[in-house]
Design a protein around this motif. Structure first.
Motif, PDB file in Angstrom:
ATOM      1  N   ALA A 111      -0.096   8.282  -0.703  1.00  0.00           N
ATOM      2  CA  ALA A 111      -0.070   6.866  -1.101  1.00  0.00           C
ATOM      3  C   ALA A 111       1.183   6.182  -0.559  1.00  0.00           C
ATOM      4  N   ARG A 154       0.673   5.335   3.050  1.00  0.00           N
ATOM      5  CA  ARG A 154      -0.167   4.138   3.248  1.00  0.00           C
ATOM      6  C   ARG A 154       0.682   2.876   3.075  1.00  0.00           C
ATOM      7  N   ALA A 165      -2.886   2.029  -3.511  1.00  0.00           N
ATOM      8  CA  ALA A 165      -1.863   3.048  -3.235  1.00  0.00           C
ATOM      9  C   ALA A 165      -0.629   2.795  -4.091  1.00  0.00           C
ATOM     10  N   HIS A 183      -1.271   3.891  -7.602  1.00  0.00           N
ATOM     11  CA  HIS A 183      -1.211   5.358  -7.681  1.00  0.00           C
ATOM     12  C   HIS A 183       0.247   5.816  -7.830  1.00  0.00           C
TER      13      HIS A 183
END
Lengths: 315, 253
Positions: free
Chosen positions: B211, B214, B229, B232
């Motif tokens: 994540a 990203r 992301a 998360h």
């Protein structure tokens, strides 16, 4: 009232070079009641469990077995609600903090607000003679000054429960005397004071009650002052006369002549000041010329030695 | 909150670390200024092709390495500032002096955490955009701040948890950060020889490197922020902070 019931504390000590991991029993089945409004001292040899006792009492560590109650609350709950004055054995805070900023920040943690913060911090600085050092970082202070900051931070909250671990460590003689006045003031104000010290003469001057710890167990409790105070054990003095006096063994039946060249020195005993004065008067009347007299062994020290030698009065 | 009085002193106690982080950040800015002065193209920007032409692989590699390290500056700042947040106070007995005050000890450390995590965020939020502006003439926009916040939350939470548990909080966090980077790289390359169930569990427990990558890609490519992301990563940090708070209540001081 502070109550410890069947408190045992075991620590797991990790392995070290040449030593396997082990379990240390710092406190063993301690039953103890600490009365309110009095000065109690905890004494004992190194490793006796004094600091662990304080840790359990203040909620820093949890008992492995048993229970601690302060006015009916668990220690952590009591601290959150009422707080306590605490001086650790080795007081330290980040060295970058200045004395004044430290006391002010701790005043805020005590719940003080606005002008009250600076008033209380400045009063503590003045009381402990720290005005001239207020702007100095803690890392630049001598051991004695740092100990005074430690005492100042402990007393800043004016708490009911006061716990001081080796409070006179590093203090010079003048500040030891001033510290005694502080403890007497706390006693007069009805605070519950608990202190640990290796200095038995100091303990004898300050404490109403002495808890003797050894090997994690309370081996005896000595009442020094108050209605339950035990009669003082006989005190031993070193007596020096200008010349030997034959009647000394009649006047002081336990007198021991000290074999020292050029001096007529004796070790004598007297239960209290009145008895000592009467026997000295008799000695002077018998022709003795007194050169000096001084206590040879403090009574508390003698009692502690006796209790430890006997393996504990309560066990 | 009574503990607010400690914020200034908390930052003062970390003064040396703050100076060290500022000096470390200054190295990046100095490098960006030098590159801008020596290697800028006709648009005034530093282009990697120009860098390659002037200095070959060594200079291009150095610039890429610098960019990679800069991308982890929020992680570095978080670890450096939060190191020993509770564990050092515990070993030095400072925590005992706070614990006897009639206030919440958890509150004291929550505020100290916020102050230090905030300082890590601020340092990174100044350094990264300024570096981009100096080197590229533009910055990645709010994605920069989101990326920084993600790092501070994830690794701040981890540091807080380890600081409650152990005195080796820094080493554990750095180990897990490196392990997560390597693990994710192997996972993406499909060379992990671990049963899929176990792989998923380990990937879930480790810092959320996928994540974070990203978010880094959005930052590097100036693309829209992948909010899933970010959530998360933020969720991972909040879980770690919650575990730290729960452990704290049961921790001896």
């Amino acid at each position: 009232m502070i109550e410890l019931r069947g408190v045992t504390k075991r620590y797991a000590v990790g392995p070290a070079p040449g030593r396997p991991p082990r379990v240390v029993e710092a406190l063993r089945d301690v039953d103890l009641v600490i009365p309110e409004g009095r000065v109690s001292a905890v004494v004992g040899p190194n490793g006796a469990g004094k600091s662990t006792l304080f840790g359990v009492l203040l909620g820093f560590v949890f008992p492995t077995e048993g229970e601690v109650r302060i006015r009916g609350d668990s220690p952590r709950r009591y601290m959150r609600r009422h707080g306590a004055a605490f001086l650790p054995e080795r007081f330290q805070l980040p060295g970058e903090w200045t004395v004044r900023a430290t006391l002010r920040a701790l005043c805020r943690l005590e719940g003080l607000r606005g002008r009250e913060v600076s008033v209380r911090a400045d009063a503590a600085l003045a009381r402990l003679g720290l005005d001239d050092h207020a702007a100095k970082p803690l890392s630049t202070l001598s051991r004695g000054l740092l100990q005074r900051v430690g005492i100042a931070q402990a007393l800043i909250g004016m708490r009911e429960l006061v716990v001081l671990d080796e409070p006179t460590n590093g203090l010079d003689p003048l500040w030891r005397i001033r510290f005694r006045a502080i403890v007497e003031e706390l006693r007069d104000n009805g605070r519950t004071v608990l202190l640990a010290s290796h200095d038995l003469a100091e303990v004898e001057r300050l404490a109403d009650r002495v808890v003797l710890l050894e090997g994690g167990t309370v081996v005896d409790i000595l009442e020094l002052r108050g209605e339950n105070a035990e009669p003082p054990a006989s005190r031993t003095y070193r007596l020096e006369l200008a010349s030997p006096v034959a009647a000394i063994t009649e006047i002081f039946p336990t007198a021991v002549h000290l074999d020292e060249e050029g001096v007529a020195a004796y070790r004598v005993e007297a239960g209290d000041a009145t008895e000592l004065s009467a026997r000295l008067a008799a000695l002077l009347a018998a022709g003795g010329i007194l050169e000096s007299i001084r206590p040879e062994v403090e009574a508390l020290e003698a009692r502690v030695q006796r209790v430890l030698a006997e393996g504990g009065g309560r066990s | 909150m009574n503990a607010l009085g400690l914020v200034g002193l908390t930052v003062a106690a970390r003064r040396r670390r703050l100076f060290a982080l500022v000096a470390f950040g200054g190295l990046f800015l100095a490098a960006a200024i030098a590159a801008r002065l020596l290697l800028r193209d006709e648009h005034g920007h530093v282009d990697l092709d120009t860098v390659f032409v002037v200095g070959g692989y060594p200079l291009a590699s150095a610039m890429l390495l610098m960019g990679w390290v800069l991308g982890r500056y929020p992680l570095i700042a978080t670890v450096v500032l939060l190191a020993g947040l509770f564990s050092h106070d515990r070993s030095a007995s400072y925590a005992r002096l706070y614990a006897v005050r009639p206030t919440s000890l958890l509150g004291v450390y929550a505020i100290r955490f916020a102050a230090l995590a905030g300082a890590a965020f601020l340092l990174s939020a100044v350094l990264m955009p300024v570096f981009d502006l100096l080197l590229l003439g533009t910055w990645a926009g709010p994605a920069t701040l989101v990326l920084i916040l993600a790092y501070v939350l994830a690794y701040g939470g981890l540091m807080a948890l380890f600081s409650v548990w152990t005195g080796v909080d820094v080493w554990l966090t750095v180990f897990l950060a490196i392990f997560a980077i390597v693990w994710n790289a192997l996972d993406v390359a499909g060379v992990l020889v671990v049963p899929p169930g176990m792989r998923d569990v380990i990937s879930f427990v480790l810092p959320p490197q996928a994540a974070l990558l990203r978010l880094e890609e959005a930052f590097a490519g100036i693309e829209p922020i992948p909010w899933d992301a970010f959530l998360h990563v933020a969720g991972y940090g909040i879980v770690m902070l919650t575990l730290a708070a729960l452990s704290f209540a049961r921790r001896e001081i």
